[in-house]
Write a protein that holds these residues in place. Structure first.
Motif, short mmCIF file in Angstrom:
data_model
loop_
_atom_site.label_atom_id
_atom_site.label_comp_id
_atom_site.label_asym_id
_atom_site.label_seq_id
_atom_site.Cartn_x
_atom_site.Cartn_y
_atom_site.Cartn_z
N GLN A 146 -4.86 12.85 -2.15
CA GLN A 146 -4.36 14.01 -1.41
C GLN A 146 -3.62 13.62 -0.12
OE1 GLN A 146 -7.84 16.54 -1.06
NE2 GLN A 146 -8.39 16.10 -3.17
N SER A 147 -2.99 12.45 -0.15
CA SER A 147 -2.21 11.93 0.98
C SER A 147 -3.05 11.81 2.26
CB SER A 147 -0.98 12.82 1.23
OG SER A 147 -0.18 12.90 0.06
N LYS A 148 -4.36 11.59 2.11
CA LYS A 148 -5.27 11.56 3.26
C LYS A 148 -5.60 10.16 3.74
CE LYS A 148 -6.12 16.02 3.14
NZ LYS A 148 -6.71 17.00 3.93
N PHE A 149 -5.48 9.15 2.87
CA PHE A 149 -5.81 7.77 3.24
C PHE A 149 -5.00 6.83 2.35
CE2 PHE A 149 -8.77 8.97 -0.05
CZ PHE A 149 -8.82 7.87 -0.89
N PRO A 150 -4.75 5.61 2.81
CA PRO A 150 -3.95 4.67 2.03
C PRO A 150 -4.75 3.99 0.92
CG PRO A 150 -4.56 3.68 4.11
CD PRO A 150 -5.07 5.09 4.15
N ILE A 151 -4.01 3.55 -0.09
CA ILE A 151 -4.58 2.73 -1.16
C ILE A 151 -3.66 1.53 -1.36
CG2 ILE A 151 -5.98 4.44 -2.34
CD1 ILE A 151 -3.66 5.09 -4.16
N ALA A 152 -4.26 0.40 -1.71
CA ALA A 152 -3.51 -0.86 -1.81
C ALA A 152 -3.51 -1.40 -3.23
CB ALA A 152 -4.12 -1.89 -0.87
N ALA A 153 -2.41 -2.06 -3.57
CA ALA A 153 -2.24 -2.69 -4.88
C ALA A 153 -2.67 -4.15 -4.79
CB ALA A 153 -0.78 -2.60 -5.33
N ASP A 154 -3.62 -4.53 -5.61
CA ASP A 154 -4.13 -5.90 -5.67
C ASP A 154 -3.87 -6.45 -7.06
OD1 ASP A 154 -5.47 -8.27 -5.01
OD2 ASP A 154 -7.45 -7.41 -5.40
N THR A 197 3.17 -1.94 4.15
CA THR A 197 2.31 -3.11 4.04
C THR A 197 1.06 -2.86 4.87
OG1 THR A 197 4.19 -4.58 3.71
CG2 THR A 197 2.13 -5.60 4.41
N PHE A 198 -0.10 -2.92 4.23
CA PHE A 198 -1.37 -2.75 4.92
C PHE A 198 -1.88 -4.12 5.33
CE2 PHE A 198 -5.97 -2.77 5.15
CZ PHE A 198 -6.24 -1.65 5.91
N HIS A 199 -2.34 -4.23 6.58
CA HIS A 199 -2.92 -5.48 7.08
C HIS A 199 -4.27 -5.12 7.71
CE1 HIS A 199 -2.19 -9.55 9.28
NE2 HIS A 199 -3.39 -9.47 8.75
N LEU A 200 -5.34 -5.65 7.15
CA LEU A 200 -6.68 -5.31 7.63
C LEU A 200 -6.84 -5.61 9.11
CD1 LEU A 200 -9.55 -4.28 7.08
CD2 LEU A 200 -10.17 -6.64 6.46
N ALA A 201 -6.37 -6.76 9.57
CA ALA A 201 -6.54 -7.12 10.98
C ALA A 201 -5.89 -6.09 11.90
CB ALA A 201 -5.96 -8.51 11.26
N THR A 241 2.09 3.26 -9.81
CA THR A 241 0.96 4.09 -10.21
C THR A 241 0.23 4.61 -8.98
OG1 THR A 241 0.71 2.85 -12.27
CG2 THR A 241 -1.22 4.10 -11.51
N LEU A 242 0.04 3.74 -7.99
CA LEU A 242 -0.67 4.13 -6.78
C LEU A 242 0.09 5.16 -5.97
CD1 LEU A 242 -2.33 0.79 -5.66
CD2 LEU A 242 -3.31 2.67 -6.99
N ASN A 243 1.41 5.13 -6.01
CA ASN A 243 2.19 6.15 -5.31
C ASN A 243 1.81 7.54 -5.82
OD1 ASN A 243 3.76 4.68 -3.47
ND2 ASN A 243 5.30 4.22 -5.03
N LYS A 244 1.67 7.67 -7.13
CA LYS A 244 1.29 8.95 -7.73
C LYS A 244 -0.16 9.30 -7.41
CE LYS A 244 4.51 8.08 -11.46
NZ LYS A 244 4.58 7.41 -12.75
N PHE A 245 -1.07 8.31 -7.55
CA PHE A 245 -2.49 8.51 -7.30
C PHE A 245 -2.74 8.89 -5.84
CE2 PHE A 245 -6.93 6.79 -6.87
CZ PHE A 245 -7.54 7.53 -7.87
N SER A 246 -1.96 8.29 -4.95
CA SER A 246 -2.08 8.56 -3.52
C SER A 246 -1.82 10.02 -3.19
CB SER A 246 -1.10 7.67 -2.75
OG SER A 246 -1.04 8.03 -1.40
N VAL A 247 -0.83 10.59 -3.84
CA VAL A 247 -0.47 11.98 -3.58
C VAL A 247 -1.44 12.93 -4.30
CG1 VAL A 247 1.30 13.75 -3.95
CG2 VAL A 247 1.96 11.47 -3.18
N SER A 248 -1.65 12.71 -5.58
CA SER A 248 -2.43 13.68 -6.36
C SER A 248 -3.93 13.57 -6.13
CB SER A 248 -2.11 13.54 -7.85
OG SER A 248 -2.53 12.28 -8.34
N GLU A 249 -4.49 12.39 -6.19
CA GLU A 249 -5.95 12.25 -6.14
C GLU A 249 -6.48 11.95 -4.74
OE1 GLU A 249 -7.05 13.44 -8.88
OE2 GLU A 249 -5.09 13.22 -9.80
N ALA A 276 0.85 -1.20 0.00
CA ALA A 276 0.00 0.00 0.00
C ALA A 276 0.88 1.24 0.00
CB ALA A 276 -0.92 -0.02 1.22
N THR A 277 0.22 2.37 -0.17
CA THR A 277 0.93 3.65 -0.16
C THR A 277 0.04 4.72 0.46
OG1 THR A 277 2.08 5.27 -1.55
CG2 THR A 277 0.20 4.15 -2.55
N LEU A 278 0.66 5.61 1.15
CA LEU A 278 -0.02 6.77 1.74
C LEU A 278 0.90 7.96 1.50
CD1 LEU A 278 -2.23 8.17 3.42
CD2 LEU A 278 -0.99 7.47 5.46
N GLY A 279 0.42 8.91 0.73
CA GLY A 279 1.25 10.06 0.42
C GLY A 279 2.51 9.69 -0.34
#
Length: 179
Positions: free
Chosen positions: A113-121, A47-51, A103-111, A39-42
Motif C-alpha cells: 500500500q505504498s507505506k514502506f519499501p521492499i528490496a529485491a535480493d 537504492t536502499f542502504h541499511l546504514a 514484480t516488487l514495484n507492483k507488490f509495493s503499490v498493491s500489497e 528497492a521500491t516504495l509505491g
C-alpha cells in the motif's frame, strides 16, 4: 491457489514448519550485516542502504518467501497497517525477497500500500548474510523478522512461517528500544 510449483512450495514450507523448530540464526547482540539493494516504495525505484536508514532510527528488516503469495500478502498488509505505529517510534521497515524489482514495484503499490519499501535480493546475498533461507528451499527466504538497533546490532529476531505475530513482536521490540 496458483501454479503446481507454488502448491509444492507451500506444501514444502508447511512440512518444514511442522518438522523443524522456527528460529532466526542471527543472535541478539550480533552486528547486523549492512546491505545495499534495489528497492521500491509505491512503485518508485531507489537504492536502499541499511546504514543510511539506521541514521534515522531502528529498522525492521523482514524477509518473506515470495510476492503475491497468500502469507506474504497478509504480512505486507499487516506491516502497512502498522506503519504509523513504527513511525511514531522512529523506526523504519524494509521487506526483502528474491523477487525481481518489476514484480516488487507492483507488490509495493498493491500489497504494501505504498507505506514502506521492499528490496529485491535476486542473488540472495542479503538472505544468506542474515541466515534467512527457507530450509532446503534456499531460493526462497524464510519468514524472518529482525529489529536492527541504531548502533547496527540485532535487537530482536523472530522466525515463523505463519505471518501472524511478526508485526506485533517487532513493534514490541522497537518500543523496548525506546525505553
Amino acid at each position: 491457489m496458483g501454479s503446481p510449483h507454488m502448491k509444492k512450495l507451500i506444501l514444502c514450507a508447511f512440512l518444514i514448519s511442522v518438522v523443524t523448530p522456527a528460529f532466526a540464526t542471527l543472535k541478539v547482540g550480533e552486528r547486523a550485516p549492512d546491505f545495499t539493494a534495489p528497492a521500491t516504495l509505491g512503485g518508485k525505484e531507489f537504492t536502499f542502504h541499511l546504514a543510511e536508514a539506521l541514521k534515522k532510527g531502528p529498522v525492521v528488516v523482514y524477509f518473506y518467501p515470495a510476492a503475491f503469495t497468500k502469507g506474504c500478502t497478509v504480512e505486507a498488509h499487516d506491516f502497512a497497517t502498522a506503519m504509523p505505529q513504527y513511525q511514531a517510534l522512529g523506526a523504519g521497515v524494509i521487506g526483502v525477497s528474491h523477487d525481481d524489482i518489476a514484480t516488487l514495484n507492483k507488490f509495493s503499490v498493491s500489497e504494501c500500500q505504498s507505506k514502506f519499501p521492499i528490496a529485491a535480493d535476486q542473488d540472495r546475498h542479503i538472505m544468506k548474510n542474515y541466515d534467512a533461507a527457507l530450509g532446503f528451499l534456499t531460493a526462497y527466504a524464510s519468514r524472518t523478522s529482525y529489529v536492527v538497533s541504531q548502533d547496527g546490532r540485532i535487537a530482536f529476531a523472530y522466525s515463523d512461517l505463519d505471518p501472524e505475530g511478526h508485526v506485533s513482536k517487532t513493534l514490541k521490540a522497537v518500543a523496548e528500544l525506546k525505553r
